[in-house]
Design a protein around this motif. Structure first.
Motif, PDB file in Angstrom:
ATOM      1  N   MET A 192     109.070 -12.175  89.282  1.00 17.87           N
ATOM      2  CA  MET A 192     108.068 -11.579  88.217  1.00 17.87           C
ATOM      3  C   MET A 192     106.995 -11.957  87.795  1.00 17.87           C
ATOM      4  SD  MET A 192     110.810  -8.929  88.669  1.00 17.87           S
ATOM      5  CE  MET A 192     109.986  -8.153  87.005  1.00 17.87           C
ATOM      6  N   ASP A 193     106.648 -13.381  87.328  1.00 16.96           N
ATOM      7  CA  ASP A 193     105.635 -14.105  86.645  1.00 16.96           C
ATOM      8  C   ASP A 193     105.410 -15.234  86.552  1.00 16.96           C
ATOM      9  OD1 ASP A 193     102.995 -13.681  85.271  1.00 16.96           O
ATOM     10  OD2 ASP A 193     104.253 -13.643  83.573  1.00 16.96           O
ATOM     11  N   HIS A 194     104.486 -15.887  86.824  1.00 13.31           N
ATOM     12  CA  HIS A 194     104.170 -17.750  86.546  1.00 13.31           C
ATOM     13  C   HIS A 194     103.244 -17.679  85.332  1.00 13.31           C
ATOM     14  CE1 HIS A 194     105.113 -17.812  91.109  1.00 13.31           C
ATOM     15  NE2 HIS A 194     103.972 -16.380  90.725  1.00 13.31           N
ATOM     16  N   GLN A 195     104.107 -18.372  84.368  1.00  8.06           N
ATOM     17  CA  GLN A 195     103.769 -18.915  83.157  1.00  8.06           C
ATOM     18  C   GLN A 195     104.472 -20.475  82.411  1.00  8.06           C
ATOM     19  OE1 GLN A 195     104.513 -15.875  80.063  1.00  8.06           O
ATOM     20  NE2 GLN A 195     102.929 -14.626  80.189  1.00  8.06           N
ATOM     21  N   ASP A 196     103.148 -20.910  81.816  1.00  7.43           N
ATOM     22  CA  ASP A 196     103.662 -22.028  81.202  1.00  7.43           C
ATOM     23  C   ASP A 196     104.422 -23.130  81.587  1.00  7.43           C
ATOM     24  OD1 ASP A 196     102.439 -21.031  79.008  1.00  7.43           O
ATOM     25  OD2 ASP A 196     105.028 -20.019  77.920  1.00  7.43           O
ATOM     26  N   GLY A 197     104.549 -23.050  83.170  1.00  6.10           N
ATOM     27  CA  GLY A 197     104.706 -23.957  84.191  1.00  6.10           C
ATOM     28  C   GLY A 197     105.922 -23.235  84.690  1.00  6.10           C
ATOM     29  N   PHE A 198     106.343 -22.147  84.654  1.00  4.86           N
ATOM     30  CA  PHE A 198     107.780 -21.968  85.804  1.00  4.86           C
ATOM     31  C   PHE A 198     107.663 -20.627  85.605  1.00  4.86           C
ATOM     32  CE2 PHE A 198     108.643 -24.073  81.284  1.00  4.86           C
ATOM     33  CZ  PHE A 198     109.954 -24.782  82.286  1.00  4.86           C
ATOM     34  N   VAL A 199     108.880 -20.052  86.956  1.00  5.08           N
ATOM     35  CA  VAL A 199     108.138 -19.122  87.997  1.00  5.08           C
ATOM     36  C   VAL A 199     109.580 -17.916  86.879  1.00  5.08           C
ATOM     37  CG1 VAL A 199     109.020 -18.171  89.918  1.00  5.08           C
ATOM     38  CG2 VAL A 199     107.747 -20.341  89.405  1.00  5.08           C
ATOM     39  N   TRP A 200     109.086 -16.797  86.828  1.00  6.80           N
ATOM     40  CA  TRP A 200     110.128 -16.245  86.237  1.00  6.80           C
ATOM     41  C   TRP A 200     110.813 -14.839  87.263  1.00  6.80           C
ATOM     42  CZ3 TRP A 200     111.138 -15.284  80.594  1.00  6.80           C
ATOM     43  CH2 TRP A 200     110.568 -16.110  80.051  1.00  6.80           C
ATOM     44  N   LEU A 201     112.333 -15.322  87.327  1.00  7.85           N
ATOM     45  CA  LEU A 201     112.944 -14.250  87.942  1.00  7.85           C
ATOM     46  C   LEU A 201     113.421 -13.777  87.483  1.00  7.85           C
ATOM     47  CD1 LEU A 201     114.012 -17.939  90.268  1.00  7.85           C
ATOM     48  CD2 LEU A 201     112.528 -16.153  90.793  1.00  7.85           C
ATOM     49  N   ARG A 202     113.803 -12.068  88.141  1.00  6.74           N
ATOM     50  CA  ARG A 202     115.226 -11.222  87.496  1.00  6.74           C
ATOM     51  C   ARG A 202     115.983 -11.004  88.810  1.00  6.74           C
ATOM     52  NH1 ARG A 202     113.315  -6.347  84.476  1.00  6.74           N
ATOM     53  NH2 ARG A 202     112.743  -7.888  83.498  1.00  6.74           N
ATOM     54  N   PRO A 203     117.207 -10.982  88.076  1.00  6.17           N
ATOM     55  CA  PRO A 203     118.469 -10.279  89.538  1.00  6.17           C
ATOM     56  C   PRO A 203     117.707  -9.543  90.326  1.00  6.17           C
ATOM     57  CG  PRO A 203     118.765 -11.432  86.987  1.00  6.17           C
ATOM     58  CD  PRO A 203     117.484 -10.590  87.224  1.00  6.17           C
ATOM     59  N   GLU A 204     118.154  -9.522  91.712  1.00  2.00           N
ATOM     60  CA  GLU A 204     117.670  -8.939  92.395  1.00  2.00           C
ATOM     61  C   GLU A 204     118.144  -7.098  92.604  1.00  2.00           C
ATOM     62  OE1 GLU A 204     118.878  -9.838  96.404  1.00  2.00           O
ATOM     63  OE2 GLU A 204     119.992 -11.737  95.306  1.00  2.00           O
ATOM     64  N   GLY A 205     118.881  -7.105  91.632  1.00  2.00           N
ATOM     65  CA  GLY A 205     119.385  -5.185  91.288  1.00  2.00           C
ATOM     66  C   GLY A 205     119.230  -5.173  89.830  1.00  2.00           C
ATOM     67  N   GLY A 206     117.928  -6.078  89.042  1.00  2.00           N
ATOM     68  CA  GLY A 206     117.935  -6.222  87.544  1.00  2.00           C
ATOM     69  C   GLY A 206     118.661  -6.958  86.640  1.00  2.00           C
ATOM     70  N   GLY A 207     118.630  -6.324  85.741  1.00  2.00           N
ATOM     71  CA  GLY A 207     119.333  -7.746  84.435  1.00  2.00           C
ATOM     72  C   GLY A 207     118.119  -8.927  83.723  1.00  2.00           C
ATOM     73  N   THR A 208     118.667  -9.379  83.346  1.00  2.00           N
ATOM     74  CA  THR A 208     117.745 -10.345  82.486  1.00  2.00           C
ATOM     75  C   THR A 208     117.087 -11.240  83.318  1.00  2.00           C
ATOM     76  OG1 THR A 208     119.395 -10.176  80.856  1.00  2.00           O
ATOM     77  CG2 THR A 208     118.203 -11.515  80.488  1.00  2.00           C
ATOM     78  N   GLU A 209     116.155 -11.772  83.048  1.00  2.00           N
ATOM     79  CA  GLU A 209     115.310 -12.605  83.554  1.00  2.00           C
ATOM     80  C   GLU A 209     115.706 -14.407  82.818  1.00  2.00           C
ATOM     81  OE1 GLU A 209     110.432 -12.380  83.115  1.00  2.00           O
ATOM     82  OE2 GLU A 209     110.832  -9.817  83.531  1.00  2.00           O
ATOM     83  N   TRP A 210     115.087 -15.339  83.952  1.00  2.00           N
ATOM     84  CA  TRP A 210     115.423 -15.840  83.585  1.00  2.00           C
ATOM     85  C   TRP A 210     114.418 -17.197  84.371  1.00  2.00           C
ATOM     86  CZ3 TRP A 210     117.119 -14.257  88.223  1.00  2.00           C
ATOM     87  CH2 TRP A 210     117.372 -15.116  89.371  1.00  2.00           C
TER      88      TRP A 210
END
Length: 82
Positions: A28-46
């Motif tokens: 979903m994004d690249h921010q502050d040295g991390f990769v932001w991921l979201r579950p394939e079917g939607g849900g809370t990013e990590w």
């Protein structure tokens, strides 16, 4: 930004594997040295460390995307998603 990092950075929307958590998600994004991921079917990013995130191969991507779309359609039919 480091040009070497730019070369290895996965594009937004790429299906990927967080190897540390053994979870698949969409970049979903690249921010502050991390990769932001979201579950394939939607849900809370990590967040994940870039070195822990790997792209899924083409066949696995297609299969994962299909199942994510099926899960989303099922959730919509149950009224869980608009």
């Amino acid at each position: 930004m480091n040009s070497e990092l730019e070369k290895t950075r996965l594009p937004i929307g790429q299906l990927a594997l967080d190897a540390r958590l053994e979870r698949r998600g969409v970049v979903m994004d690249h921010q502050d040295g991390f990769v932001w991921l979201r579950p394939e079917g939607g849900g809370t990013e990590w967040t994940a460390r870039p070195e822990d995130v790997q792209p899924l191969d083409v066949r696995e991507q297609a299969e994962a995307l299909m199942w994510a779309r099926v899960a989303n359609a099922n959730a919509r039919s149950r009224g869980e998603v608009l």
